[in-house]
Scaffold this active site. Structure first.
Site, PDB file in Angstrom:
ATOM      1  N   SER A 132       9.849   0.428   2.496  1.00 29.90           N
ATOM      2  CA  SER A 132      10.497   1.200   1.439  1.00 29.90           C
ATOM      3  C   SER A 132      10.237   0.525   0.090  1.00 29.90           C
ATOM      4  O   SER A 132       9.185  -0.083  -0.116  1.00 29.90           O
ATOM      5  CB  SER A 132      12.001   1.325   1.741  1.00 29.90           C
ATOM      6  OG  SER A 132      12.662   2.041   0.725  1.00 29.90           O
ATOM      7  N   SER A 133      11.191   0.594  -0.818  1.00 31.63           N
ATOM      8  CA  SER A 133      11.046   0.009  -2.160  1.00 31.63           C
ATOM      9  C   SER A 133      12.399   0.043  -2.855  1.00 31.63           C
ATOM     10  O   SER A 133      13.243   0.908  -2.559  1.00 31.63           O
ATOM     11  CB  SER A 133      10.033   0.816  -2.984  1.00 31.63           C
ATOM     12  OG  SER A 133      10.104   0.476  -4.355  1.00 31.63           O
ATOM     13  N   ASN A 177       3.044   1.258   6.085  1.00 31.78           N
ATOM     14  CA  ASN A 177       2.942   0.578   4.791  1.00 31.78           C
ATOM     15  C   ASN A 177       2.193   1.400   3.748  1.00 31.78           C
ATOM     16  O   ASN A 177       2.468   1.278   2.552  1.00 31.78           O
ATOM     17  CB  ASN A 177       2.230  -0.771   4.984  1.00 31.78           C
ATOM     18  CG  ASN A 177       1.859  -1.400   3.666  1.00 31.78           C
ATOM     19  OD1 ASN A 177       2.697  -1.950   2.958  1.00 31.78           O
ATOM     20  ND2 ASN A 177       0.576  -1.320   3.297  1.00 31.78           N
ATOM     21  N   VAL A 194       6.343  -6.783  -5.999  1.00 32.08           N
ATOM     22  CA  VAL A 194       5.557  -7.818  -5.338  1.00 32.08           C
ATOM     23  C   VAL A 194       4.225  -7.935  -6.070  1.00 32.08           C
ATOM     24  O   VAL A 194       3.621  -6.925  -6.456  1.00 32.08           O
ATOM     25  CB  VAL A 194       5.328  -7.470  -3.851  1.00 32.08           C
ATOM     26  CG1 VAL A 194       4.450  -8.526  -3.171  1.00 32.08           C
ATOM     27  CG2 VAL A 194       6.668  -7.357  -3.122  1.00 32.08           C
ATOM     28  N   THR A 242       1.069  -7.646  -6.322  1.00 37.61           N
ATOM     29  CA  THR A 242      -0.115  -7.058  -5.716  1.00 37.61           C
ATOM     30  C   THR A 242      -0.837  -6.225  -6.768  1.00 37.61           C
ATOM     31  O   THR A 242      -0.293  -5.947  -7.842  1.00 37.61           O
ATOM     32  CB  THR A 242       0.262  -6.145  -4.534  1.00 37.61           C
ATOM     33  OG1 THR A 242       1.030  -5.038  -5.039  1.00 37.61           O
ATOM     34  CG2 THR A 242       1.075  -6.897  -3.489  1.00 37.61           C
ATOM     35  N   ILE A 275       0.461  -5.946   0.393  1.00 34.28           N
ATOM     36  CA  ILE A 275       1.461  -6.204   1.419  1.00 34.28           C
ATOM     37  C   ILE A 275       0.912  -5.855   2.798  1.00 34.28           C
ATOM     38  O   ILE A 275       1.122  -6.590   3.768  1.00 34.28           O
ATOM     39  CB  ILE A 275       2.749  -5.412   1.132  1.00 34.28           C
ATOM     40  CG1 ILE A 275       3.404  -5.905  -0.169  1.00 34.28           C
ATOM     41  CG2 ILE A 275       3.736  -5.540   2.287  1.00 34.28           C
ATOM     42  CD1 ILE A 275       4.600  -5.083  -0.609  1.00 34.28           C
ATOM     43  N   TYR A 317       7.835   9.151  -6.342  1.00 37.07           N
ATOM     44  CA  TYR A 317       7.741   7.921  -5.548  1.00 37.07           C
ATOM     45  C   TYR A 317       9.110   7.483  -5.046  1.00 37.07           C
ATOM     46  O   TYR A 317       9.281   7.165  -3.857  1.00 37.07           O
ATOM     47  CB  TYR A 317       7.100   6.819  -6.386  1.00 37.07           C
ATOM     48  CG  TYR A 317       6.934   5.515  -5.657  1.00 37.07           C
ATOM     49  CD1 TYR A 317       5.991   5.379  -4.645  1.00 37.07           C
ATOM     50  CD2 TYR A 317       7.722   4.400  -5.974  1.00 37.07           C
ATOM     51  CE1 TYR A 317       5.824   4.177  -3.967  1.00 37.07           C
ATOM     52  CE2 TYR A 317       7.568   3.198  -5.308  1.00 37.07           C
ATOM     53  CZ  TYR A 317       6.625   3.089  -4.304  1.00 37.07           C
ATOM     54  OH  TYR A 317       6.467   1.900  -3.630  1.00 37.07           O
ATOM     55  N   LYS A 346      10.402   7.143  -1.089  1.00 35.72           N
ATOM     56  CA  LYS A 346      10.880   5.892  -0.514  1.00 35.72           C
ATOM     57  C   LYS A 346      12.312   6.017  -0.009  1.00 35.72           C
ATOM     58  O   LYS A 346      12.677   5.446   1.031  1.00 35.72           O
ATOM     59  CB  LYS A 346      10.742   4.752  -1.525  1.00 35.72           C
ATOM     60  CG  LYS A 346       9.299   4.338  -1.761  1.00 35.72           C
ATOM     61  CD  LYS A 346       8.619   3.960  -0.451  1.00 35.72           C
ATOM     62  CE  LYS A 346       7.181   3.539  -0.589  1.00 35.72           C
ATOM     63  NZ  LYS A 346       6.566   3.162   0.686  1.00 35.72           N
TER      64      LYS A 346
END
Length: 265
Positions: free
Chosen positions: A153-154, A103, A201, A203, A26, A167, A171
């Site tokens: 964020s997430s 990020n 996403v 990635t 990202i 995690y 976030k």
């Protein structure tokens, strides 16, 4: 006849942007996207093993006529933050930092029973300490009006994933920082602060997740309202770019969901 892609608006010309953790995924997409809109972009990476991919992002920007600088700096350390800011200011034609996109993040999975202090600090130092002290460090270098701070964020901040205690907390913390800073920095610094909340996403970081977590995501992905698929970097970049532009000047303290409606499930 094939459709010709419409180029993005050149609405960030003259701006200098730091994108942390922008050697891949990202972050790389955001760096390229901001450069395509005219910003001079600082591509930040941490370790020597990321240098090759970071150089690829740099070359992609320069091949398209953009301006970018590569800076190796660990934002989990105060020294790394100082180096990143000093070199960024030198690079900036205006000697200002107009945009910061937070990020960079560590997202390893770990169940509560197995969390160690080392695991905890590895994530919190990058995911929370980094944004806090990097934002503090760029305050003297913000323009008098129009500064933009964006945190990534997430969905983990608001959904219950058993292996993401640390995690998810970091976030959720980023979303709290967004609200606090929007209130604190608006009148004093003329800056807006917003958050983007992506879902999964496609990635490397996502596909490297715990297999049990990936399995648990399958039914959620299939039920995603916008489309039954994992998100793409291209789904996230335009939203971040909007929050970095003048068009978003009346938006601050907001969390823009970029997850296909996954939080509605």
């Amino acid at each position: 006849m094939t459709d010709t892609p419409i180029p993005p608006p050149q609405n960030l010309c003259g701006k200098t942007a730091i994108v942390t953790g922008s050697s891949r995924g990202i972050g790389a997409g955001i760096a390229v996207g901001l450069a395509r809109r005219g910003a001079s972009v600082i591509i930040n990476y941490v370790s020597p093993k990321s240098k090759g991919t970071a150089e690829g992002v740099l070359q992609s920007i320069r091949n398209n006529g953009g301006s970018a600088l590569l800076i190796q700096a660990d934002i989990s350390s105060i020294e790394g933050i100082q180096h990143l800011v000093e070199e960024s200011v030198k690079f900036s034609l205006s000697k200002k930092i107009d945009i910061v996109v937070h990020n960079a993040a560590f997202g390893d999975d770990c169940y509560l029973e197995d969390i160690t202090p080392e695991f905890y600090y590895k994530q919190t130092n990058t995911n929370l300490k980094g944004p806090i002290f990097l934002t503090q460090a760029i305050l003297p270098h913000l323009p008098s009006h129009g500064g933009r701070i964006v945190l990534v964020s997430s969905i983990s901040a608001r959904m219950a994933f058993a292996s993401q205690t640390v995690y998810a907390a970091t976030k959720a913390g980023c979303e709290a920082l967004c609200r606090c800073w929007a209130a604190a920095l608006g009148k004093k610094y003329g800056a807006t602060v917003n958050c983007v909340n992506p879902g999964p996403v496609a990635t490397e970081m996502y596909w490297e997740s715990d297999p049990e977590f990936l399995k648990s995501m399958e039914s959620i992905i299939d039920a995603t309202p916008a489309a039954p698929r994992v998100g793409e970097v291209a789904d996230i970049v335009p939203l971040v770019a909007f929050l970095c532009s003048e068009e978003s000047h009346w938006t601050t303290g907001s969390v823009l969901n970029a997850n296909g409606g996954m939080l509605l499930i």
